[in-house]
Design a protein around this motif. Structure first.
Motif, PDB file in Angstrom:
ATOM      1  N   GLU A   1       0.173  -1.427  -0.310  1.00 44.27           N
ATOM      2  CA  GLU A   1       0.098  -0.078  -0.102  1.00 44.27           C
ATOM      3  C   GLU A   1       0.112   1.424  -0.096  1.00 44.27           C
ATOM      4  N   SER A   2       2.078   1.667   0.275  1.00 46.98           N
ATOM      5  CA  SER A   2       2.726   2.484   0.555  1.00 46.98           C
ATOM      6  C   SER A   2       3.479   2.536  -0.273  1.00 46.98           C
ATOM      7  N   ALA A   3       3.926   1.276  -0.824  1.00 46.88           N
ATOM      8  CA  ALA A   3       4.109   1.679  -2.061  1.00 46.88           C
ATOM      9  C   ALA A   3       3.381   2.699  -3.603  1.00 46.88           C
ATOM     10  N   LYS A   4       1.992   1.838  -3.524  1.00 49.62           N
ATOM     11  CA  LYS A   4       1.491   2.088  -4.283  1.00 49.62           C
ATOM     12  C   LYS A   4       1.053   3.670  -3.851  1.00 49.62           C
ATOM     13  N   TYR A   5       1.203   4.761  -2.591  1.00 48.18           N
ATOM     14  CA  TYR A   5       1.048   5.996  -2.408  1.00 48.18           C
ATOM     15  C   TYR A   5       2.760   6.331  -2.900  1.00 48.18           C
ATOM     16  N   ASP A   6       3.807   5.551  -2.720  1.00 51.21           N
ATOM     17  CA  ASP A   6       4.938   6.657  -3.465  1.00 51.21           C
ATOM     18  C   ASP A   6       4.855   6.943  -4.968  1.00 51.21           C
ATOM     19  N   ILE A   7       4.134   5.276  -5.400  1.00 49.19           N
ATOM     20  CA  ILE A   7       4.175   5.913  -7.280  1.00 49.19           C
ATOM     21  C   ILE A   7       2.704   7.082  -7.670  1.00 49.19           C
ATOM     22  N   THR A   8       2.024   6.897  -6.659  1.00 45.60           N
ATOM     23  CA  THR A   8       1.705   7.980  -6.608  1.00 45.60           C
ATOM     24  C   THR A   8       1.337   9.240  -6.586  1.00 45.60           C
TER      25      THR A   8
ATOM     26  N   LEU B   1      18.062   9.703 -17.343  1.00 44.67           N
ATOM     27  CA  LEU B   1      19.220   9.684 -16.010  1.00 44.67           C
ATOM     28  C   LEU B   1      18.676   8.221 -15.705  1.00 44.67           C
ATOM     29  N   CYS B   2      16.619   8.057 -15.513  1.00 46.63           N
ATOM     30  CA  CYS B   2      16.479   6.953 -14.509  1.00 46.63           C
ATOM     31  C   CYS B   2      17.423   5.377 -15.475  1.00 46.63           C
TER      32      CYS B   2
ATOM     33  N   GLN C   1      14.125   1.468  -7.546  1.00 43.54           N
ATOM     34  CA  GLN C   1      14.144   1.090  -8.504  1.00 43.54           C
ATOM     35  C   GLN C   1      12.677   0.865  -9.084  1.00 43.54           C
ATOM     36  N   ALA C   2      12.186   0.053  -8.400  1.00 41.49           N
ATOM     37  CA  ALA C   2      10.254   0.104  -9.364  1.00 41.49           C
ATOM     38  C   ALA C   2      10.481   1.745  -9.713  1.00 41.49           C
ATOM     39  N   LEU C   3      10.361   2.544  -8.716  1.00 45.43           N
ATOM     40  CA  LEU C   3       9.660   4.361  -9.118  1.00 45.43           C
ATOM     41  C   LEU C   3      10.925   4.184  -9.804  1.00 45.43           C
ATOM     42  N   LEU C   4      11.570   4.335 -10.164  1.00 44.35           N
ATOM     43  CA  LEU C   4      12.427   5.154 -11.484  1.00 44.35           C
ATOM     44  C   LEU C   4      11.913   4.238 -12.476  1.00 44.35           C
TER      45      LEU C   4
END
Length: 178
Positions: free
Chosen positions: A35-42, A69-70, A144-147
């Motif tokens: 759930e936290s990762a979904k919030y981070d991506i948003t 860059l990513c 890595q997931a966010l990039l």
């Protein structure tokens, strides 16, 4: 009375209860992280939308430069924003990379690696540029997931004719209370 067989049976039952409790706690922790990762991506996508709306000009390659860059970061390289002349863009990129949970790190100056060797001169370390890199900590997978999310978002944000897509223009909702 209480005998050794009864004590062992009790210990086995308590151990089984403890293992079951640990499994339940792990499932809850995994769900929280997801759930936290979904919030981070948003948050990253919202910030990226704002950044592109503010700095993207028709025909611009900003989205492609962000992807490079990513990809460099994902390949284990460190990147520096020190050379960017546009302070506002630099600030927005700093914020984006912090949302991607990147770590600030010192950059090696490839040109001067050998110049002070053996001279005992450490003043060079005070002038080292700082940049961003993927942390060696347990945040690395999230970074890595966010990039990767940034790369995918940039693919979708700009149409083939070099304009921001309607989807990317509308993805930045009105800010809600935090």
């Amino acid at each position: 009375g209480i005998d050794m067989a009864g004590v062992r049976k009790h210990d086995i039952i308590e151990e089984a209860k403890q293992k079951e409790l640990q499994k339940i706690q792990q499932v809850a922790e995994d769900a929280r992280k997801q759930e936290s990762a979904k919030y981070d991506i948003t948050n990253v996508e919202n910030h990226l939308t704002k950044l592109l709306k503010q700095f993207f000009k028709e025909g611009s390659t900003l989205h492609q430069e962000l992807q490079v860059l990513c990809k460099d970061l994902l390949d284990g390289q460190s990147i520096s924003l020190d050379g960017l002349p546009d302070e506002a863009l630099k600030n927005e990129l700093n914020a984006l990379f912090q949302l991607c949970q990147l770590e600030e790190c010192e950059m090696d100056d490839d040109d001067d690696d050998d110049s002070d060797e053996g001279s005992g001169n450490d003043s060079d370390s005070e002038n080292k540029a700082t940049g961003y890199c993927i942390s060696d900590s347990n945040k690395a997978k999230e970074s890595q997931a966010l990039l990767n999310a940034v790369i995918q978002f940039c693919d979708k944000a700009v149409s083939k004719d070099g304009k921001l897509t309607a989807r990317s223009r509308m993805m930045f909702p009105a800010r809600q209370g935090v």
